[in-house]
Design a protein around this motif. Structure first.
Motif, PDB file in Angstrom:
ATOM      1  N   ARG A 162       0.868  -1.183   0.000  1.00  0.00           N
ATOM      2  CA  ARG A 162       0.000   0.000   0.000  1.00  0.00           C
ATOM      3  C   ARG A 162       0.897   1.223   0.000  1.00  0.00           C
ATOM      4  N   GLU A 163       0.800   1.989  -1.074  1.00  0.00           N
ATOM      5  CA  GLU A 163       1.692   3.126  -1.266  1.00  0.00           C
ATOM      6  C   GLU A 163       1.096   4.451  -0.810  1.00  0.00           C
ATOM      7  N   ALA A 164      -0.225   4.568  -0.833  1.00  0.00           N
ATOM      8  CA  ALA A 164      -0.810   5.873  -0.538  1.00  0.00           C
ATOM      9  C   ALA A 164      -2.291   5.755  -0.211  1.00  0.00           C
ATOM     10  N   VAL A 165      -2.778   6.798   0.436  1.00  0.00           N
ATOM     11  CA  VAL A 165      -4.213   7.020   0.565  1.00  0.00           C
ATOM     12  C   VAL A 165      -4.517   8.203  -0.341  1.00  0.00           C
ATOM     13  N   LEU A 166      -5.307   7.979  -1.360  1.00  0.00           N
ATOM     14  CA  LEU A 166      -5.686   9.039  -2.293  1.00  0.00           C
ATOM     15  C   LEU A 166      -7.003   9.628  -1.786  1.00  0.00           C
ATOM     16  N   ARG A 167      -6.908  10.792  -1.154  1.00  0.00           N
ATOM     17  CA  ARG A 167      -8.071  11.392  -0.501  1.00  0.00           C
ATOM     18  C   ARG A 167      -9.059  11.926  -1.527  1.00  0.00           C
ATOM     19  N   ASP A 168     -10.350  11.600  -1.309  1.00  0.00           N
ATOM     20  CA  ASP A 168     -11.427  12.047  -2.205  1.00  0.00           C
ATOM     21  C   ASP A 168     -11.071  11.834  -3.676  1.00  0.00           C
ATOM     22  N   TYR A 169     -10.498  10.698  -3.975  1.00  0.00           N
ATOM     23  CA  TYR A 169      -9.967  10.398  -5.299  1.00  0.00           C
ATOM     24  C   TYR A 169     -11.059  10.099  -6.328  1.00  0.00           C
ATOM     25  N   ALA A 170     -12.148   9.508  -5.882  1.00  0.00           N
ATOM     26  CA  ALA A 170     -13.177   9.054  -6.822  1.00  0.00           C
ATOM     27  C   ALA A 170     -14.551   9.544  -6.377  1.00  0.00           C
ATOM     28  N   PHE A 171     -15.436   9.690  -7.354  1.00  0.00           N
ATOM     29  CA  PHE A 171     -16.800  10.132  -7.048  1.00  0.00           C
ATOM     30  C   PHE A 171     -17.773   9.119  -7.624  1.00  0.00           C
ATOM     31  N   TRP A 172     -18.569   8.515  -6.756  1.00  0.00           N
ATOM     32  CA  TRP A 172     -19.664   7.639  -7.165  1.00  0.00           C
ATOM     33  C   TRP A 172     -20.662   7.559  -6.022  1.00  0.00           C
ATOM     34  N   LYS A 173     -21.839   7.076  -6.341  1.00  0.00           N
ATOM     35  CA  LYS A 173     -22.908   6.937  -5.351  1.00  0.00           C
ATOM     36  C   LYS A 173     -23.140   8.245  -4.586  1.00  0.00           C
ATOM     37  N   GLY A 174     -22.985   9.358  -5.303  1.00  0.00           N
ATOM     38  CA  GLY A 174     -23.312  10.658  -4.755  1.00  0.00           C
ATOM     39  C   GLY A 174     -22.308  11.277  -3.807  1.00  0.00           C
ATOM     40  N   ARG A 175     -21.088  10.728  -3.741  1.00  0.00           N
ATOM     41  CA  ARG A 175     -20.095  11.309  -2.830  1.00  0.00           C
ATOM     42  C   ARG A 175     -18.676  10.982  -3.285  1.00  0.00           C
ATOM     43  N   TYR A 176     -17.715  11.669  -2.677  1.00  0.00           N
ATOM     44  CA  TYR A 176     -16.302  11.384  -2.924  1.00  0.00           C
ATOM     45  C   TYR A 176     -15.837  10.256  -2.013  1.00  0.00           C
ATOM     46  N   TRP A 177     -14.913   9.448  -2.531  1.00  0.00           N
ATOM     47  CA  TRP A 177     -14.371   8.306  -1.794  1.00  0.00           C
ATOM     48  C   TRP A 177     -12.853   8.361  -1.816  1.00  0.00           C
ATOM     49  N   ASP A 178     -12.251   8.066  -0.674  1.00  0.00           N
ATOM     50  CA  ASP A 178     -10.811   7.835  -0.644  1.00  0.00           C
ATOM     51  C   ASP A 178     -10.531   6.501  -1.335  1.00  0.00           C
ATOM     52  N   GLN A 179      -9.309   6.336  -1.799  1.00  0.00           N
ATOM     53  CA  GLN A 179      -8.863   5.061  -2.350  1.00  0.00           C
ATOM     54  C   GLN A 179      -7.478   4.752  -1.799  1.00  0.00           C
ATOM     55  N   TRP A 180      -7.276   3.491  -1.437  1.00  0.00           N
ATOM     56  CA  TRP A 180      -5.946   3.022  -1.093  1.00  0.00           C
ATOM     57  C   TRP A 180      -5.280   2.587  -2.385  1.00  0.00           C
ATOM     58  N   LEU A 181      -4.101   3.089  -2.651  1.00  0.00           N
ATOM     59  CA  LEU A 181      -3.345   2.707  -3.836  1.00  0.00           C
ATOM     60  C   LEU A 181      -2.361   1.618  -3.469  1.00  0.00           C
ATOM     61  N   TYR A 182      -2.552   0.450  -4.067  1.00  0.00           N
ATOM     62  CA  TYR A 182      -1.639  -0.679  -3.907  1.00  0.00           C
ATOM     63  C   TYR A 182      -0.867  -0.855  -5.207  1.00  0.00           C
ATOM     64  N   ALA A 183       0.358  -1.344  -5.105  1.00  0.00           N
ATOM     65  CA  ALA A 183       1.144  -1.603  -6.318  1.00  0.00           C
ATOM     66  C   ALA A 183       2.124  -2.740  -6.084  1.00  0.00           C
ATOM     67  N   ARG A 184       2.425  -3.393  -7.196  1.00  0.00           N
ATOM     68  CA  ARG A 184       3.449  -4.437  -7.228  1.00  0.00           C
ATOM     69  C   ARG A 184       4.247  -4.256  -8.496  1.00  0.00           C
ATOM     70  N   LEU A 185       5.579  -4.342  -8.375  1.00  0.00           N
ATOM     71  CA  LEU A 185       6.463  -4.199  -9.526  1.00  0.00           C
ATOM     72  C   LEU A 185       6.893  -5.579 -10.018  1.00  0.00           C
ATOM     73  N   THR A 186       7.407  -5.615 -11.220  1.00  0.00           N
ATOM     74  CA  THR A 186       7.836  -6.869 -11.837  1.00  0.00           C
ATOM     75  C   THR A 186       8.662  -7.734 -10.898  1.00  0.00           C
ATOM     76  N   GLY A 187       9.641  -7.161 -10.220  1.00  0.00           N
ATOM     77  CA  GLY A 187      10.546  -7.952  -9.390  1.00  0.00           C
ATOM     78  C   GLY A 187      10.082  -8.185  -7.963  1.00  0.00           C
ATOM     79  N   ASP A 188       8.948  -7.644  -7.574  1.00  0.00           N
ATOM     80  CA  ASP A 188       8.461  -7.840  -6.205  1.00  0.00           C
ATOM     81  C   ASP A 188       7.999  -9.273  -5.992  1.00  0.00           C
ATOM     82  N   GLY A 189       8.210  -9.791  -4.814  1.00  0.00           N
ATOM     83  CA  GLY A 189       7.757 -11.151  -4.483  1.00  0.00           C
ATOM     84  C   GLY A 189       6.263 -11.174  -4.243  1.00  0.00           C
ATOM     85  N   GLY A 190       5.705 -12.366  -4.209  1.00  0.00           N
ATOM     86  CA  GLY A 190       4.273 -12.443  -3.958  1.00  0.00           C
ATOM     87  C   GLY A 190       3.749 -13.795  -3.819  1.00  0.00           C
TER      88      GLY A 190
END
Length: 190
Positions: A162-190
């Motif tokens: 989890r790299e970030a909290v994107l505050r009020d990033y998206a709008f749906w269902k009549g309101r703004y929503w935060d989103q947690w941004l997750y990422a994985r790179l080619t060489g990351d384990g999993g």
């Protein structure tokens, strides 16, 4: 977006993927009734950017969106079915970015009767492998609505940070929503 390579376009248009217990095929009109039943469930779409589907036309719109993604080379969405043919959900890439990057946004949803039964634990590695190998992505991202602890835990188990909290990033269902941004790179384990 830059034009996908011929290999990436071919990978997007290929018929499907398979794991031990599941088959993934591009979302199509034949998935209409199952998709409607799935996405008309209010609990299923609680953390999603859509309202529960009210009719089959809503399922048709989702299928048209998925078909358009694949046709343009901007993404792909698969129907997930078990080996007996029962619909288990959808997964894929909602966006692919080739200009000034090589990344995709992975997304998935599972029918409620199969929550916490390991569907995505088996399917997500297949989707990630397709993204990194067949599509040649360097970075795969996922957006998670805060409160969707199961999705966050799944991603973390599969090497996402989890790299970030994107505050009020998206709008749906009549309101703004935060989103947690997750990422994985080619060489990351999993």
């Amino acid at each position: 977006m830059g034009e996908p390579s011929a290999g990436a376009r071919q990978a997007l248009n290929r018929s499907g993927l398979a794991s031990t217990n599941y088959e993934l095929t591009p979302l199509s009109h034949s998935d209409r009734a199952d998709l409607f039943a799935h996405l008309s469930d209010a609990r299923t779409v609680e953390h999603m950017d859509i309202e529960p589907l009210a009719d089959l036309a809503g399922a048709d719109a989702v299928i048209a969106w998925a078909t358009g993604l694949a046709a343009s080379g901007d993404g792909i969405r698969w129907a997930i079915r078990d080996r007996a043919g029962a619909f288990a959900g959808t997964a894929g890439f909602n966006a692919l970015v080739r200009e000034r990057g090589s990344r995709g946004e992975v997304a998935y949803d599972v029918v409620r009767p199969r929550w916490r039964q390991g569907v995505m634990a088996e399917v997500l590695p297949l989707v990630l492998d397709h993204g990194f190998r067949a599509l040649g992505l360097h970075r795969i991202e996922a957006m998670v609505t805060p409160g969707n602890a199961a999705s966050a835990a799944l991603l973390e188990r599969h090497g996402f940070a989890r790299e970030a909290v994107l505050r009020d990033y998206a709008f749906w269902k009549g309101r703004y929503w935060d989103q947690w941004l997750y990422a994985r790179l080619t060489g990351d384990g999993g």
